[in-house]
Design a protein around this motif. Sequence first.
Motif, PDB file in Angstrom:
ATOM      1  N   GLY A  46       0.769  -1.257   0.000  1.00 37.09           N
ATOM      2  CA  GLY A  46       0.000   0.000   0.000  1.00 37.09           C
ATOM      3  C   GLY A  46       0.785   1.283   0.000  1.00 37.09           C
ATOM      4  O   GLY A  46       0.687   2.041  -0.956  1.00 37.09           O
ATOM      5  N   ALA A  47       1.542   1.672   0.965  1.00 41.04           N
ATOM      6  CA  ALA A  47       2.056   0.828   2.007  1.00 41.04           C
ATOM      7  C   ALA A  47       2.121   1.571   3.335  1.00 41.04           C
ATOM      8  O   ALA A  47       2.518   2.722   3.378  1.00 41.04           O
ATOM      9  CB  ALA A  47       3.481   0.395   1.639  1.00 41.04           C
ATOM     10  N   THR A 103       3.320   6.148   6.210  1.00 42.82           N
ATOM     11  CA  THR A 103       3.249   5.661   4.839  1.00 42.82           C
ATOM     12  C   THR A 103       4.689   5.556   4.337  1.00 42.82           C
ATOM     13  O   THR A 103       5.556   6.337   4.738  1.00 42.82           O
ATOM     14  CB  THR A 103       2.451   6.603   3.914  1.00 42.82           C
ATOM     15  OG1 THR A 103       2.926   7.941   4.059  1.00 42.82           O
ATOM     16  CG2 THR A 103       0.972   6.555   4.237  1.00 42.82           C
ATOM     17  N   ILE A 104       4.925   4.535   3.498  1.00 43.83           N
ATOM     18  CA  ILE A 104       6.249   4.354   2.903  1.00 43.83           C
ATOM     19  C   ILE A 104       6.089   3.974   1.436  1.00 43.83           C
ATOM     20  O   ILE A 104       5.008   3.581   1.011  1.00 43.83           O
ATOM     21  CB  ILE A 104       7.078   3.246   3.610  1.00 43.83           C
ATOM     22  CG1 ILE A 104       6.285   1.940   3.670  1.00 43.83           C
ATOM     23  CG2 ILE A 104       7.526   3.676   4.989  1.00 43.83           C
ATOM     24  CD1 ILE A 104       7.113   0.719   4.084  1.00 43.83           C
ATOM     25  N   ILE A 105       7.178   4.114   0.685  1.00 43.17           N
ATOM     26  CA  ILE A 105       7.221   3.617  -0.689  1.00 43.17           C
ATOM     27  C   ILE A 105       8.160   2.427  -0.667  1.00 43.17           C
ATOM     28  O   ILE A 105       9.352   2.566  -0.387  1.00 43.17           O
ATOM     29  CB  ILE A 105       7.690   4.725  -1.653  1.00 43.17           C
ATOM     30  CG1 ILE A 105       6.619   5.825  -1.701  1.00 43.17           C
ATOM     31  CG2 ILE A 105       7.954   4.144  -3.055  1.00 43.17           C
ATOM     32  CD1 ILE A 105       6.995   7.044  -2.510  1.00 43.17           C
ATOM     33  N   ILE A 235       0.071   9.856  -4.149  1.00 49.86           N
ATOM     34  CA  ILE A 235      -1.038   9.146  -3.516  1.00 49.86           C
ATOM     35  C   ILE A 235      -1.030   7.728  -4.051  1.00 49.86           C
ATOM     36  O   ILE A 235      -0.970   7.513  -5.263  1.00 49.86           O
ATOM     37  CB  ILE A 235      -2.387   9.830  -3.859  1.00 49.86           C
ATOM     38  CG1 ILE A 235      -2.457  11.200  -3.178  1.00 49.86           C
ATOM     39  CG2 ILE A 235      -3.559   8.949  -3.442  1.00 49.86           C
ATOM     40  CD1 ILE A 235      -3.643  12.038  -3.597  1.00 49.86           C
ATOM     41  N   ALA A 236      -1.039   6.767  -3.138  1.00 51.72           N
ATOM     42  CA  ALA A 236      -1.134   5.372  -3.541  1.00 51.72           C
ATOM     43  C   ALA A 236      -2.598   4.975  -3.465  1.00 51.72           C
ATOM     44  O   ALA A 236      -3.247   5.197  -2.443  1.00 51.72           O
ATOM     45  CB  ALA A 236      -0.297   4.494  -2.618  1.00 51.72           C
ATOM     46  N   ILE A 237      -3.103   4.436  -4.577  1.00 52.06           N
ATOM     47  CA  ILE A 237      -4.509   4.048  -4.580  1.00 52.06           C
ATOM     48  C   ILE A 237      -4.624   2.630  -5.123  1.00 52.06           C
ATOM     49  O   ILE A 237      -3.953   2.269  -6.093  1.00 52.06           O
ATOM     50  CB  ILE A 237      -5.371   5.043  -5.393  1.00 52.06           C
ATOM     51  CG1 ILE A 237      -6.838   4.644  -5.315  1.00 52.06           C
ATOM     52  CG2 ILE A 237      -4.901   5.145  -6.855  1.00 52.06           C
ATOM     53  CD1 ILE A 237      -7.778   5.765  -5.672  1.00 52.06           C
ATOM     54  N   GLY A 238      -5.442   1.813  -4.465  1.00 52.90           N
ATOM     55  CA  GLY A 238      -5.531   0.433  -4.922  1.00 52.90           C
ATOM     56  C   GLY A 238      -6.814  -0.236  -4.487  1.00 52.90           C
ATOM     57  O   GLY A 238      -7.567   0.285  -3.658  1.00 52.90           O
ATOM     58  N   ILE A 239      -7.045  -1.399  -5.071  1.00 52.51           N
ATOM     59  CA  ILE A 239      -8.245  -2.162  -4.752  1.00 52.51           C
ATOM     60  C   ILE A 239      -7.930  -3.647  -4.936  1.00 52.51           C
ATOM     61  O   ILE A 239      -7.177  -4.013  -5.835  1.00 52.51           O
ATOM     62  CB  ILE A 239      -9.432  -1.705  -5.640  1.00 52.51           C
ATOM     63  CG1 ILE A 239     -10.731  -2.383  -5.227  1.00 52.51           C
ATOM     64  CG2 ILE A 239      -9.152  -1.921  -7.135  1.00 52.51           C
ATOM     65  CD1 ILE A 239     -11.968  -1.668  -5.747  1.00 52.51           C
ATOM     66  N   SER A 317       3.019  -6.318   6.832  1.00 54.56           N
ATOM     67  CA  SER A 317       4.467  -6.113   6.919  1.00 54.56           C
ATOM     68  C   SER A 317       4.964  -6.236   8.356  1.00 54.56           C
ATOM     69  O   SER A 317       6.087  -6.680   8.600  1.00 54.56           O
ATOM     70  CB  SER A 317       4.842  -4.756   6.342  1.00 54.56           C
ATOM     71  OG  SER A 317       4.207  -3.721   7.059  1.00 54.56           O
ATOM     72  N   ASN A 318       4.118  -5.890   9.326  1.00 58.21           N
ATOM     73  CA  ASN A 318       4.537  -6.027  10.726  1.00 58.21           C
ATOM     74  C   ASN A 318       4.559  -7.489  11.164  1.00 58.21           C
ATOM     75  O   ASN A 318       5.434  -7.916  11.915  1.00 58.21           O
ATOM     76  CB  ASN A 318       3.639  -5.182  11.659  1.00 58.21           C
ATOM     77  CG  ASN A 318       2.164  -5.481  11.484  1.00 58.21           C
ATOM     78  OD1 ASN A 318       1.725  -5.873  10.409  1.00 58.21           O
ATOM     79  ND2 ASN A 318       1.392  -5.300  12.533  1.00 58.21           N
TER      80      ASN A 318
END
Lengths: 433, 97
Positions: A46-47, A103-105, A235-239, A317-318
């Motif tokens: 996402g992230a 938020t991270i890339i 902006i990260a956008i996803g589905i 990720s955690n």
Amino acid sequence: MSETFDAIVIGAGPSGNACAYVLAKSGLNVLQIERGEYSGSKNVQGAILYADALERIIPDFREDAPLERHIVEQRMWILDDKAHVGGHYRSDAFNEEKPNRYTIIRAQFDKWFNRKVREAGALVVCETTVTELIKDGKGKVIGVRTDREDGEVYADVVVMADGVNALVGSRSGIKKEVAPETVALAVKEMHFLPQDVIESRFNIGEEEGVVIEVAGSVTVGMVGTAFLYTNKESIAIGIGCLVSDFTEAQVRPAFLLEKFKNHPSIKPLLAGSEVKEYAAHLIPEGGLPAVPQLFGDGWMIVGDAAQFVNAVHREGSNLAMTSGRLAAETIIDAKKAGKPMSASVLSAYKKALENSFVLKDLHKYRRLPKVLHHNKHFFTDYPRLLSSAAETMLRVDGEDKRSKEKKVTKSFRSTRSLGGLIGDMFNLARAFR
Amino acid sequence: MQEISIKVEEKLYQNRYMVDEGRPHIVVKPHTQPTDALASLVKICPAGCYSRTETGQVEIAPDGCLECGTCRIVCAATGDIEWNYPRGGYGILFKFG
């Protein structure tokens, strides 16, 4: 390479990096193998980074890790075709000295994490794909085969951190193939906008970030969710929806993303942006029932490869980093005690997971995947009902409020029936208990 | 459902790839009639790598593959495709991920 390593870690995502880092830091001779050009080049998320899991591995990570924004506001939206109903939580308490979520890339973050692994003393080999495990006559894993010439390497223990597809384990016959009902396919785009535009559009200050988690009609009846995260200048956008639902509904993933981007509540947030990447990835969503055997003679499985994702809370990720760390600690303890890397010794890894939030949380929600799978109306009927209820109550049109309330109640009962409503509440409550 | 026109190729154009010329990492096995699983990939592959030939078979052009593994999992039971990761260093190279 004819040298025998203390440990081989397959993959350089969050779980593999965490594991290799902890192992190398303790002085063990570690080889990490990554198929991408660099750590992160094959990874998608996402992230959101959950600080706690990383802090337990690299306490001062904030000093140089590439972080985008710390999250000060969470928006949870239920969408129907025209509207969103939702809850927001925003708090200045999230503006703390050591924020809890960022938020991270991932391509940048993973590169940084992998640099730390190398600095800790591990040998990292990229652009190399592990094809299978090497076993001795008794079935103990003693090394890996790669796609390099003479690419066989040996170690006392092999940690599989090769991600959701987990090919190494399934091709070596130590874990089952992933089933279409236990994974979601997510598609994602990166939309770039000037920093000040993002900050005014989302009503946030420098460094502050907003997360929007979405469910409802955007997944056109399939089990799934969507998201929008603010980075510094993007902006990260996803589905994403279950793979089994995609095959059944025959919906194009790119169409689904486009539909979400064009939703009237989302479109203005993206206006004027420049798209710089389109990605797709699988997410383990099977929960506890889908978790494979986690250890054996000479091997362990961590992260997505072990299906460690808490789909309800959008955490992965955690769980990956924590499982990587616990696997490493198990190996270190065994080494110190001079014990072999046998299944019985490595079973301490599973005990450690059971004592951590990783398996405790997966246990808590063990019933949910099934409940959602068999109750698609959570993603269709309820969003529509909630939206029309809100519209009925908010529109001022001369009708008295009691009649409006009756109308709303009737709409719920005629769509789901009283028994259905009670059953839904019971199933959901039980799944979340 | 409202009509939204999308071209997946335009989306893929933004991405960075290192194509392993002449060594496709996914191969569709020869067939006369595709199974339902194989046929479904024409729609659900997020990179639109699968298409139908004029004679009704399913073929793949894996250059734009995002390496998600959806087709691998959908066709695991039917065995319609051979799926491997690209050789180390090749394939999609995510800039952001």
